[in-house]
Design an enzyme around this catalytic site. Structure first.
Site, PDB file in Angstrom:
ATOM      1  N   ARG A  91      20.102 -52.749  83.888  1.00 26.66           N
ATOM      2  CA  ARG A  91      19.020 -53.721  84.085  1.00 26.66           C
ATOM      3  C   ARG A  91      17.710 -52.977  84.293  1.00 26.66           C
ATOM      4  O   ARG A  91      17.680 -51.972  85.016  1.00 26.66           O
ATOM      5  CB  ARG A  91      19.268 -54.589  85.335  1.00 26.66           C
ATOM      6  CG  ARG A  91      20.474 -55.468  85.295  1.00 26.66           C
ATOM      7  CD  ARG A  91      20.463 -56.450  84.180  1.00 26.66           C
ATOM      8  NE  ARG A  91      19.429 -57.490  84.282  1.00 26.66           N
ATOM      9  CZ  ARG A  91      19.160 -58.349  83.307  1.00 26.66           C
ATOM     10  NH1 ARG A  91      19.804 -58.274  82.157  1.00 26.66           N
ATOM     11  NH2 ARG A  91      18.232 -59.265  83.472  1.00 26.66           N
ATOM     12  N   HIS A 109      20.103 -40.232  82.602  1.00 32.20           N
ATOM     13  CA  HIS A 109      19.843 -40.697  81.241  1.00 32.20           C
ATOM     14  C   HIS A 109      20.561 -39.776  80.253  1.00 32.20           C
ATOM     15  O   HIS A 109      20.451 -38.548  80.378  1.00 32.20           O
ATOM     16  CB  HIS A 109      18.334 -40.713  80.969  1.00 32.20           C
ATOM     17  CG  HIS A 109      18.022 -41.222  79.605  1.00 32.20           C
ATOM     18  ND1 HIS A 109      18.140 -42.564  79.267  1.00 32.20           N
ATOM     19  CD2 HIS A 109      17.646 -40.578  78.470  1.00 32.20           C
ATOM     20  CE1 HIS A 109      17.825 -42.713  77.997  1.00 32.20           C
ATOM     21  NE2 HIS A 109      17.532 -41.534  77.490  1.00 32.20           N
ATOM     22  N   ASP A 141      10.417 -44.145  88.382  1.00 31.68           N
ATOM     23  CA  ASP A 141       9.101 -44.736  88.638  1.00 31.68           C
ATOM     24  C   ASP A 141       9.013 -46.051  87.870  1.00 31.68           C
ATOM     25  O   ASP A 141      10.034 -46.547  87.399  1.00 31.68           O
ATOM     26  CB  ASP A 141       7.968 -43.742  88.296  1.00 31.68           C
ATOM     27  CG  ASP A 141       7.921 -43.410  86.809  1.00 31.68           C
ATOM     28  OD1 ASP A 141       8.630 -44.081  86.014  1.00 31.68           O
ATOM     29  OD2 ASP A 141       7.183 -42.484  86.440  1.00 31.68           O
ATOM     30  N   GLY A 143       7.934 -46.742  84.955  1.00 29.89           N
ATOM     31  CA  GLY A 143       8.149 -46.697  83.511  1.00 29.89           C
ATOM     32  C   GLY A 143       9.636 -46.666  83.161  1.00 29.89           C
ATOM     33  O   GLY A 143      10.500 -46.635  84.042  1.00 29.89           O
ATOM     34  N   LYS A 172      30.381 -35.486  79.828  1.00 28.26           N
ATOM     35  CA  LYS A 172      30.977 -34.406  80.620  1.00 28.26           C
ATOM     36  C   LYS A 172      29.899 -33.674  81.427  1.00 28.26           C
ATOM     37  O   LYS A 172      30.098 -33.340  82.595  1.00 28.26           O
ATOM     38  CB  LYS A 172      31.652 -33.413  79.653  1.00 28.26           C
ATOM     39  CG  LYS A 172      32.963 -32.900  80.147  1.00 28.26           C
ATOM     40  CD  LYS A 172      33.665 -32.119  79.081  1.00 28.26           C
ATOM     41  CE  LYS A 172      34.369 -30.953  79.737  1.00 28.26           C
ATOM     42  NZ  LYS A 172      34.696 -29.879  78.844  1.00 28.26           N
TER      43      LYS A 172
END
Ligand code: GRF
Length: 205
Positions: A91, A109, A141, A143, A172
């Site tokens: 989300r 990420h 933050d 963004g 991994k």
């Protein structure tokens, strides 16, 4: 001991890597609560298997993103949590949530930021034809995947790779750098200065 909340939306393999690090004595913190915005996901079972309180807060039960986030904040703050850990939480968070936990939210990420932000970072990198990609932990933050970077790991794209084999190789590394990032945070060694995160040496005892 510092407490964290882990927010998930799916299988929770990153959550598992954090649980395993805590159980193995490599990470000195308490996972006070796991929150999923989807019911029935395997990450919830992983939490329950380790007697970690697990809560479902369905975003679809709220008419605005902010109302959904106010409920998350209520639960998280009610547990005395110092850090919010996003582990496959799908989300977008509004400034309401991000500012409430200023510099107290960490995300992982599956690409080498600032390349390939947003969803499907692995597929974006694969389709682009890069030779190397990887994963990134960062503070959150306002963004999308733009906050100060903590750790990165580089993963090669091999000639025979497809999206799935590449994603598995990246995952991994995620399981290695996420617990490591949290260890540095738990030891108070991450100092944010503008865009940069300085990793301080351990305190000598
Ligand atoms: C990971 O690739 C993470 O980087 C991305 O979503 C995936 C979550 O996997 N944000 P899991 O739920 O931790 O197994």
């Amino acid at each position: 001991m510092k407490k964290i909340a882990v927010l998930i939306s799916g299988g929770g393999s990153n959550l598992q890597s954090i649980i395993d690090s805590v159980d193995g004595g490599r990470l000195n913190l308490e996972i006070a609560v796991v929150i999923s915005n989807k019911e029935g996901v395997y990450g919830l079972t992983r939490a329950e298997n380790h007697n970690i309180p697990a809560v479902v807060v369905k975003h679809s039960d709220f008419s605005t993103r902010e109302d959904f986030e106010r409920r998350l904040i209520e639960i998280i703050d009610g547990c005395g949590v110092e850090l919010v850990v996003l582990a496959g939480f799908m989300r977008v968070l509004t400034p309401l949530f991000v500012n409430h936990y200023h510099h107290r939210i960490i995300n992982i990420h599956p690409a080498l930021l600032p390349s390939f932000p947003g969803t499907h970072g692995q597929k974006q990198a694969f389709d682009y034809g890069v030779r190397f990609t990887g994963c990134t932990t960062h503070f959150v933050d306002e963004g999308t995947d733009t906050g100060p970077i903590i750790l990165q790991a580089v993963v090669p794209v091999l000639p025979d790779d497809n999206e799935e084999t590449l994603a598995a190789r990246i995952l991994k590394e995620e399981h290695r750098i996420y617990p490591e990032s949290l260890r540095l945070w738990s030891e108070g060694r991450l100092k944010i200065a503008g865009r940069k995160v300085r990793i301080q040496d351990p305190v000598k005892r």
